[in-house]
Design an enzyme around this catalytic site. Structure first.
Site, PDB file in Angstrom:
ATOM      1  N   MET A 269      -4.322   9.807  11.070  1.00 43.89           N
ATOM      2  CA  MET A 269      -4.998  10.312   9.899  1.00 43.89           C
ATOM      3  C   MET A 269      -5.897  11.539  10.350  1.00 43.89           C
ATOM      4  O   MET A 269      -6.981  11.698  10.046  1.00 43.89           O
ATOM      5  CB  MET A 269      -6.074   9.395   9.260  1.00 43.89           C
TER       6      MET A 269
ATOM      7  N   ASP B 183       0.814  -1.185  -0.180  1.00 44.60           N
ATOM      8  CA  ASP B 183      -0.102  -0.065   0.009  1.00 44.60           C
ATOM      9  C   ASP B 183       0.640   1.211   0.073  1.00 44.60           C
ATOM     10  O   ASP B 183       2.185   1.208   0.143  1.00 44.60           O
ATOM     11  CB  ASP B 183      -1.107  -0.214   1.043  1.00 44.60           C
TER      12      ASP B 183
ATOM     13  N   LYS C 185      -4.344   3.311  -0.927  1.00 52.96           N
ATOM     14  CA  LYS C 185      -5.285   4.005  -0.796  1.00 52.96           C
ATOM     15  C   LYS C 185      -4.623   5.043  -0.144  1.00 52.96           C
ATOM     16  O   LYS C 185      -4.159   5.108   0.835  1.00 52.96           O
ATOM     17  CB  LYS C 185      -6.419   3.446   0.089  1.00 52.96           C
TER      18      LYS C 185
HETATM   19  N1  SAH Z   1      -1.196   0.678   9.902  1.00 55.44           N
HETATM   20  C1  SAH Z   1      -0.638   1.718   9.850  1.00 55.44           C
HETATM   21  C2  SAH Z   1      -1.589   3.003   9.974  1.00 55.44           C
HETATM   22  C3  SAH Z   1      -2.267   3.097   8.776  1.00 55.44           C
HETATM   23  S1  SAH Z   1      -3.502   4.613   8.702  1.00 55.44           S
HETATM   24  C4  SAH Z   1       0.481   2.076  11.314  1.00 55.44           C
HETATM   25  O1  SAH Z   1       0.167   0.984  12.022  1.00 55.44           O
HETATM   26  O2  SAH Z   1       1.258   3.086  11.428  1.00 55.44           O
HETATM   27  C5  SAH Z   1      -2.512   5.787   7.995  1.00 55.44           C
HETATM   28  C6  SAH Z   1      -2.053   6.793   9.231  1.00 55.44           C
HETATM   29  O3  SAH Z   1      -0.975   6.386   9.663  1.00 55.44           O
HETATM   30  C7  SAH Z   1      -1.503   8.155   8.589  1.00 55.44           C
HETATM   31  O4  SAH Z   1      -2.676   9.052   8.237  1.00 55.44           O
HETATM   32  C8  SAH Z   1      -0.756   8.799   9.620  1.00 55.44           C
HETATM   33  O5  SAH Z   1      -1.457   9.152  10.506  1.00 55.44           O
HETATM   34  C9  SAH Z   1       0.115   7.447  10.112  1.00 55.44           C
HETATM   35  N2  SAH Z   1       1.161   7.224   9.456  1.00 55.44           N
HETATM   36  C10 SAH Z   1       1.599   6.048   9.066  1.00 55.44           C
HETATM   37  N3  SAH Z   1       3.052   6.033   8.505  1.00 55.44           N
HETATM   38  C11 SAH Z   1       3.423   7.366   9.087  1.00 55.44           C
HETATM   39  C12 SAH Z   1       4.576   8.012   8.979  1.00 55.44           C
HETATM   40  N4  SAH Z   1       5.860   7.496   8.424  1.00 55.44           N
HETATM   41  N5  SAH Z   1       4.484   9.149   9.540  1.00 55.44           N
HETATM   42  C13 SAH Z   1       3.762   9.758  10.041  1.00 55.44           C
HETATM   43  N6  SAH Z   1       2.494   9.239  10.073  1.00 55.44           N
HETATM   44  C14 SAH Z   1       2.394   8.096   9.542  1.00 55.44           C
END
Ligand code: SAH
Length: 280
Positions: free
Chosen positions: A184, A47, A69
């Site tokens: 998010m 993704d 997405k």
């Molecule tokens: N499964 C992922 C989260 C998916 S939802 C996890 O465990 O991290 C997507 C959200 O994750 C983004 O909108 C942001 O809020 C956060 N996110 C994911 N990677 C990030 C990164 N490298 N830096 C900052 N926020 C991040």
């Protein structure tokens, strides 16, 4: 036989789907199982949040399929992704479903795994470092700290329909959650901050916005609840980003180890002003 320098990793069998977390960015934060899966898989369905440096670790010849997405951009629909995983597994391929962070943290990993269960496809789940844990570590903000918070709450600022989630009780969180790490949240930062303030959080409370954590483009903005929405716009903060609300953000003055690499002088007692205020 195994000596101390090798680890027995499970064989990635054809016909299986491994649902794997890739962590927040930096390839070094992959688990050994994630690395093993990348080196073995025939097909990798990844993704948008998976760092491009991680995809470079794929076995040469592996088929890479984007199933990203991102809010606002055309994206694969969830049933299509699950259907695709099932289709590839039925061809007896080793299918790696690679997701940013951890698959079970706001990652729909549960939905995809249940679709595999329904289809009778065997699967393995490999956790990854979720953004709130890994991202905050790279920002120099502890998720818990004895002097600031004995609890931390991970919450999404974005519902499936695109709005601020209605099933989140912001008033209760505002009262009961000393530190909030909001995933998010960038799109609705103004409304979320307003709700927290309306429910009693001080407008002066420290906030950090952590963008693209653990990547070369990481940016961290230290602000307050009152100013965070305007500051995010003024500084052109881009997603993916986390918003951290709480006193623990003050510790960054002492723990911004990435800043220290480029000369920031760290403060060994970053909470002292707060303590002083408390004792008067
Ligand atoms: N499964 C992922 C989260 C998916 S939802 C996890 O465990 O991290 C997507 C959200 O994750 C983004 O909108 C942001 O809020 C956060 N996110 C994911 N990677 C990030 C990164 N490298 N830096 C900052 N926020 C991040």
């Amino acid at each position: 036989m195994n000596d101390n320098s090798t680890i027995d990793l499970p064989v990635f069998e054809g016909g299986w789907v491994w649902l794997v977390g890739a962590g927040p960015g930096e390839p070094g934060l992959l688990t050994l199982l994630a690395h093993h899966a990348l080196r073995s898989a025939d097909a990798i369905v990844y993704d948008a949040l998976v760092d491009p440096r991680i995809l470079k670790l794929a076995r040469p010849g592996a088929r890479l399929e984007y199933a990203g997405k991102r809010g606002g951009k055309p994206s694969a629909k969830q049933p299509n992704i699950s259907g695709r995983l099932i289709q590839l597994a039925r061809r007896k391929l080793r299918v790696l479903r690679l997701k940013g962070g951890d698959p079970f943290v706001f990652g729909r990993g549960g939905e995809e795994a249940l679709a595999l269960v329904a289809a009778g496809i065997p699967f393995r789940l490999v956790p990854g470092i979720t953004a709130a844990i890994g991202g905050l570590a790279y920002a120099g903000i502890p998720v818990t700290h004895r002097d600031t918070n004995a609890a931390v709450t991970f919450v999404t600022g974005h519902a499936a329909g695109g709005d601020v989630p209605d099933d989140v009780d912001w008033t209760a969180l505002s009262r009961g959650a000393p530190v909030l790490v909001i995933y998010m949240a960038l799109k609705h930062i103004d409304r979320i901050a307003a709700r927290l303030i309306a429910a009693g959080r001080p407008g002066t409370e420290p906030v950090a916005i952590v963008s693209k954590a653990a990547t070369p483009d990481q940016r961290v903005l230290e602000t307050t609840l009152d100013s965070c929405a305007a500051d995010a716009t003024a500084h052109h903060i881009e997603p993916p980003a986390l918003i951290v609300v709480g006193e623990t953000v003050r510790l960054r003055a002492g723990l911004d180890w990435i800043g220290a690499l480029s000369g920031r002088v760290l403060d060994a007692d970053p909470l002292r002003n707060r303590h002083r205020r408390k004792s008067v």
